[in-house]
Design a protein around this motif. Structure first.
Motif, PDB file in Angstrom:
ATOM      1  N   ALA A   1      45.444  45.779  41.285  1.00 49.20           N
ATOM      2  CA  ALA A   1      44.699  46.863  42.293  1.00 49.20           C
ATOM      3  C   ALA A   1      43.470  46.084  42.596  1.00 49.20           C
ATOM      4  CB  ALA A   1      44.152  48.189  41.582  1.00 49.20           C
ATOM      5  N   ILE A   2      42.826  45.141  41.771  1.00 49.00           N
ATOM      6  CA  ILE A   2      41.616  44.375  42.141  1.00 49.00           C
ATOM      7  C   ILE A   2      41.669  43.326  43.266  1.00 49.00           C
ATOM      8  CG2 ILE A   2      39.836  42.909  41.322  1.00 49.00           C
ATOM      9  CD1 ILE A   2      40.257  44.384  38.643  1.00 49.00           C
TER      10      ILE A   2
ATOM     11  N   ASN B   1      47.818  49.615  27.072  1.00 49.56           N
ATOM     12  CA  ASN B   1      47.214  48.590  27.678  1.00 49.56           C
ATOM     13  C   ASN B   1      48.107  47.589  28.387  1.00 49.56           C
ATOM     14  OD1 ASN B   1      44.563  47.257  28.177  1.00 49.56           O
ATOM     15  ND2 ASN B   1      45.497  45.825  26.626  1.00 49.56           N
TER      16      ASN B   1
ATOM     17  N   LEU C   1      49.370  49.210  31.644  1.00 48.13           N
ATOM     18  CA  LEU C   1      48.317  49.232  32.786  1.00 48.13           C
ATOM     19  C   LEU C   1      47.544  48.306  33.214  1.00 48.13           C
ATOM     20  CD1 LEU C   1      46.907  52.736  31.186  1.00 48.13           C
ATOM     21  CD2 LEU C   1      48.453  52.436  33.146  1.00 48.13           C
ATOM     22  N   LEU C   2      47.206  47.188  32.438  1.00 43.19           N
ATOM     23  CA  LEU C   2      46.378  45.851  32.745  1.00 43.19           C
ATOM     24  C   LEU C   2      47.042  45.167  33.853  1.00 43.19           C
ATOM     25  CD1 LEU C   2      43.995  44.454  31.808  1.00 43.19           C
ATOM     26  CD2 LEU C   2      45.544  42.800  30.508  1.00 43.19           C
TER      27      LEU C   2
ATOM     28  N   MET D   1      48.487  46.522  36.355  1.00 41.32           N
ATOM     29  CA  MET D   1      48.269  47.482  37.678  1.00 41.32           C
ATOM     30  C   MET D   1      47.112  47.273  37.874  1.00 41.32           C
ATOM     31  SD  MET D   1      50.548  50.667  36.500  1.00 41.32           S
ATOM     32  CE  MET D   1      52.023  50.622  35.682  1.00 41.32           C
ATOM     33  N   SER D   2      46.030  47.264  37.111  1.00 39.37           N
ATOM     34  CA  SER D   2      44.814  47.327  37.494  1.00 39.37           C
ATOM     35  C   SER D   2      44.336  45.969  37.896  1.00 39.37           C
ATOM     36  CB  SER D   2      43.564  47.601  36.258  1.00 39.37           C
ATOM     37  OG  SER D   2      44.019  46.512  35.241  1.00 39.37           O
ATOM     38  N   ARG D   3      45.040  44.865  37.648  1.00 36.35           N
ATOM     39  CA  ARG D   3      44.669  43.415  38.210  1.00 36.35           C
ATOM     40  C   ARG D   3      45.523  43.336  39.335  1.00 36.35           C
ATOM     41  NH1 ARG D   3      46.212  40.001  32.818  1.00 36.35           N
ATOM     42  NH2 ARG D   3      44.138  40.148  31.756  1.00 36.35           N
TER      43      ARG D   3
END
Length: 168
Positions: free
Chosen positions: A166-167, A156, A159-160, A162-164
């Motif tokens: 991407a958004i 987590n 990856l967190l 990276m996901s932020r």
């Protein structure tokens, strides 16, 4: 001492309002020392289970036998749960460590620690749905004692961001 707790009709809304307050480190002005002692005595009784209510910060007293019957009913649903005949922890640990080793050898950017400690299986508990007829339980499976919990937390963390990104 009598094993009776008496309240008035006005007590329940006060209790709920007090439970919903975000007080930080402050103590309650409603709960007396006697009430706190009574709560501790109730919690110590084996025939009474004290659980948090679902969707509120209030607590519920439920007969332990009834609580266990409701948990057993949840666990008996074979579409959601499977009875194990042996502890799968060593197999899960071996498979997870294989994946961790593969990830660690394929990249220099991410390093995950192999799982080495002994762990236990997650456990089930239920919060009482006071807003539903029959007061069913909301089943919650705690994974904190499970061997993959630390790995999931580390993933987590990786990856967190990276996901932020991407958004954004």
């Amino acid at each position: 001492m009598q094993n009776i707790v008496r309240t008035t009709d006005a007590f329940q809304p006060l209790l709920l309002a007090e439970a919903l307050k975000d007080r930080g480190s402050h103590t309650s002005g409603i709960f007396t020392r006697e009430m706190k002692e009574a709560a501790m005595e109730l919690k110590a009784k084996e025939d009474i289970t004290v659980r948090q209510a679902d969707k509120t910060a209030a607590f519920v007293l439920i007969k332990t036998k009834e609580y266990h019957e409701k948990l057993d009913a949840i666990l008996s649903n074979s579409s959601k749960f499977e009875r194990l005949t042996r502890n799968p922890m060593e197999d899960i640990k071996r498979d997870a460590n294989h994946v961790i080793s593969t990830i660690n050898t394929s990249t220099n950017a991410v390093h995950l620690s192999p799982i080495q400690e002994d762990f236990s299986l997650g456990y089930l508990y239920g919060n009482v749905k006071t807003h539903k007829e029959g007061n069913p339980l909301r089943p919650i499976i705690s994974q904190t004692p499970a061997l993959t919990y630390a790995l999931a937390k580390r993933l987590n963390q990786i990856l967190l961001p990276m996901s932020r990104a991407a958004i954004a």
